[in-house]
Design an enzyme around this catalytic site. Structure first.
Site: not given
Ligand code: DGJ
Length: 785
Positions: A368, A445, A480, A482, A550
């Site tokens: 990851d 973030r 991902d 975020n 998550d």
């Molecule tokens: C958010 C994801 O949902 C997590 O599973 C993980 O991959 C983190 N980002 C890593 O920054």
């Protein structure tokens, strides 16, 4: 099946169990005559055109030729403004030659074909089977040279219809699209309830159900991604609709950006539902000769309650949305290092995790976040594709090789659409980050979003990812995203195109994904956006599975998975067993429950496998074995939510299509005192055959019994003493097995007679101790099928 009566200008779309009937009105508008349970096709269907044929006060007639024909009461396939339909429009255009915005689209022609209409640049349902047909009805604006192509594809066997719309400017003067929904459906009655999925981070997919009253109700996203606030899905259900009974219509949008689903209950008690790209911050200039493709909408009707609606969607998604490569291919059991290490790892830690994972039966090891340079926390490094050589001295190629030598597949996390200010990429191309001129960018973030509307950014990402995937020899990629978008502006776009930024972003992303999928057809992609912040059918088209939340707490997951199951089949949802307490809610749940919930999705492990107790290790090995043995059923079976009287319990079943085998999951929230006896009814089984029902071999940790353990054991041990710990860590205490042989009709109407739960009096072979967040799986097999 699509039948057409050209003389009456009636179009009858039939799936196995539904009919959708359209007709061109005398004035040329395309009307919806009927959507509901399948009707026989008859030569004439025009009489189904049931509209008010009486002068209505305070309405606007469409034309003086017929005072009784007002658009406000017609069931229109496209709602526009300016001609007397005062409901929310599904299409709103400004004509730049004179600034007017009245639109009046009338029937021009139709085309019938065996192929699905092309939606270039957009994800869409794969070509239908040979029984399925596509219809395009072309409407033209009465005055301006603009055409609408309304596409309908009828998927007979999945009971679904796909719709979309293309707008073509045939003239030389530009027009501006202010709103362009993919589909609009007018239903003749009011009184529906809306069901949809709302949520937020670690609480995605929460089911909502409420009445629709007069007026407008809408859900959508303005975050740049489809978002966990509201999934791009809505069902209109009759108030008496339950999981197994009643009528409902389901609608879902195949799109990953800002969208809007609007319902309106009109003054005349009709219900309109529209789905499409959001009109917020949207204005799309369409110059002469250009066209705009609206994303696809998937719709279905069920006369058998919510489960049947979900099954139509599940079948369609499995057969027509998910990449053909992955439709039937078993998905690997994975171990992911995120909750095990977060950013704090090196090659040796990863290898210990991988070795343990391999010994437990895991098939794929996923590295990851944190593998690239300058990425030791969330604040920096995004945009770098060179490995952190301190953590990975032999680079991605090295760790990948070692992992593959263990017999595991290697998978990698990436977050391509983002950049950290503290990164080489930002230093080189600050203009590639989405920021609004003259304003300080609002962080999410600690990172900024890359401008996916800029083809140079897309090309750059393609090159970087192509090289990375090659170098690391990946079998799997977790993609991902975020943060939500803010400060939206592109340095690449002209001023008039800025108001289309959000959609252009999504098109840029799709372009990148189309190219990568073509270059790497064998890679299994997993979609993620801080969990389920971009879980939609657009992403599912490219990535057959999604990290839906998550939140890995088993109890919360039952709500999240149950919610998302309204639309998505289990094979779209990754679900991992994590450590305890839960990193999201600090709750302790039994490891067996963590598995029981996860196996109704795509199983993975996301905890420090190197620190497992012997008890946990044995239990996990057995879980993985069970999952692999029943993988085809768990990943491809027909899923139902089961009705239970108690609100602290949930149950699901996943069954082979021929009803010869099934697995039932029964999940409990908090233990109640002195609970009543329960059965789990299974109305979907075959009535006239015999089934065996066996609980999965499950184990419990004797710690949960405290000093009560002395009631069970021949020797006396001290609660929380050293001996207690040693035994708890090594000894597998089986839960009382349950085994029944019953006829299908008995299971349908009486149900599995599950054992009494512990009531504080005795622990015997007749008592099953579920405890807080306890659960069971039952394997059901037909003995004479
Ligand atoms: C958010 C994801 O949902 C997590 O599973 C993980 O991959 C983190 N980002 C890593 O920054």
């Amino acid at each position: 099946m699509i039948s057409i009566n050209s003389e009456e200008q009636v179009f009858h779309l039939q799936t196995l169990n539904s009919s959708y009937i359209l007709k061109v009105s005398d004035a040329g508008h395309l009307l919806n005559l009927y959507y509901g349970p399948r009707l026989e096709h008859r030569e004439t269907l025009s009489h189904l055109n049931h509209t008010a044929r009486v002068k209505l006060g305070s309405t606007t007639a469409y034309s003086s030729a017929d005072e009784r024909y007002c658009l406000e009461t017609q069931k229109l396939e496209v709602g526009t403004t300016g001609k007397g339909d005062y409901r929310e429009p599904s299409l709103h255009i400004t004509y730049c030659d004179d600034g007017s915005s009245t639109s009046d689209f009338i029937f021009d022609r139709f085309e019938l074909s065996g192929d699905r209409p092309d939606l270039p640049g957009l994800p869409h349902s794969h070509s239908p089977s040979e029984d399925d047909l596509s219809l395009t009805i072309v409407l033209r604006e009465k005055l301006k040279p603009v055409e609408l192509h309304l596409h309908y594809t009828c998927f007979v066997h999945t009971d679904t219809i796909c719709r979309s719309m293309t707008i073509i400017n045939r003239g030389s003067e530009p027009v501006v699209l202010n709103k362009a929904c993919s589909a609009s459906v007018d239903l003749p009655e009011a009184g529906f309830e809306a069901m949809h999925l709302s949520g937020k981070w670690i609480a995605e997919g929460q089911q909502q159900r409420h009445s629709l009253n007069k007026g407008v109700f809408s859900i959508g996203s303005s975050r740049g991604v489809s978002s966990s606030s509201h999934n791009p899905f809505m069902a209109l259900v009759s108030p008496d609709c339950t999981e197994d009974y009643g009528c409902c219509y389901g609608f879902a949008l195949v799109y990953s950006g800002n969208y809007k689903i609007t319902t309106e209950v009109s003054s005349y008690d009709q219900t309109r539902i529209m789905l499409g790209v959001s009109d917020l911050d949207f204005a799309w200039p369409l110059s002469g000769g250009m066209q705009f493709n609206c994303p696809e909408v998937l719709m279905t009707f069920s006369h058998g309650g919510l489960n049947l609606m979900s099954q139509h969607f599940h079948a369609h998604i499995r057969q027509h949305i998910i990449d053909r490569e992955w439709q039937d291919k078993p998905r690997p059991v994975q171990a992911n290092n995120w909750e095990a290490t977060y950013f704090n790892f090196d090659e040796s830690k990863l290898m210990s995790l991988a070795r343990k994972a391999q010994s437990l039966g895991v098939e794929l090891f996923v590295l990851d976040d944190g593998w690239f340079a300058n990425r030791n926390d969330e604040t920096s490094g995004l945009g770098n594709y060179n490995e952190d050589r301190k953590k990975l001295p032999r680079g991605l190629a090295g760790i990948s090789r070692k992992i593959r030598q263990l017999g595991l597949q290697f998978g990698l996390w990436v977050e391509p659409e983002m950049v950290s200010v503290n990164s080489d990429l930002y230093e080189k191309h600050p203009d590639w980050a989405v920021t609004s001129p003259g304003r300080e960018a609002s962080p999410g973030r600690h990172q900024l979003v890359l401008d996916m509307s800029n083809p140079s950014v897309v090309d750059y990402l393609y090159e970087q990812l192509f090289d990375t995937f090659r170098r690391a020899q990946v079998s799997y990629v977790k993609w991902d995203h975020n943060r939500n978008l803010s400060d939206v502006y592109s340095n690449h776009l002209t001023a008039e195109k800025q108001a289309g930024f959000y959609h252009r972003y999504v098109l840029g992303l799709y372009d990148l994904l189309f190219r990568l999928k073509e270059a790497f057809p064998g890679i299994l992609f997993e979609n993620c956006s801080s969990g389920g912040n971009r879980f939609d059918l657009g992403m599912t088209f490219f990535m057959p599975q999604t990290w839906i939340s998550d939140n890995t707490d088993a109890h919360e997951r039952t709500k999240i998975q149950q919610g998302f199951s309204l639309l998505y089949p289990p094979c779209c949802m990754s679900a991992h067993v994590s450590g305890h307490p839960s990193h999201q809610v600090l709750r302790h749940t039994p490891i067996e429950s963590r598995f029981n919930v996860s196996c109704f999705g795509l199983l993975g492990y996301q905890l420090d496998l190197t620190t497992l107790t012997t008890y946990e290790e044995k239990v996990i090995r057995q879980q993985v074995g069970f999952y692999k043995k029943h993988r085809a059923l768990l990943q491809q079976g027909v899923f139902y939510r089961l009705l239970l009287p108690a609100s602290n319990q949930r149950a699901w079943i996943i069954m082979r299509k021929d009803k010869s085998e099934a697995i039932v999951g029964f999940f409990q929230g908090l233990q109640v005192s002195n609970p009543t006896l329960k059965t789990i009814r299974l109305p979907m089984l075959k009535p006239d055959v015999i089934y065996s029902i066996n609980s999965r071999e499950q184990y419990q940790n004797i710690r949960q019994y405290g000093h009560l353990v002395n009631k069970e054991l021949p020797v006396s041990i001290k609660d929380r003493g050293i001996l207690h710990g040693i035994i708890a860590n090594h000894y597998l205490l089986p839960v009382n097995a349950e085994s029944y042989t019953m006829h299908g009709d008995q299971l349908q109407h009486m149900g599995i007679p599950i054992k009494s739960q512990f009531t504080g009096t005795e622990i015997t072979e007749y008592v099953s101790h579920f405890g807080d967040f306890g659960s069971r799986l039952y394997h059901i097999r037909c003995l004479d099928c």
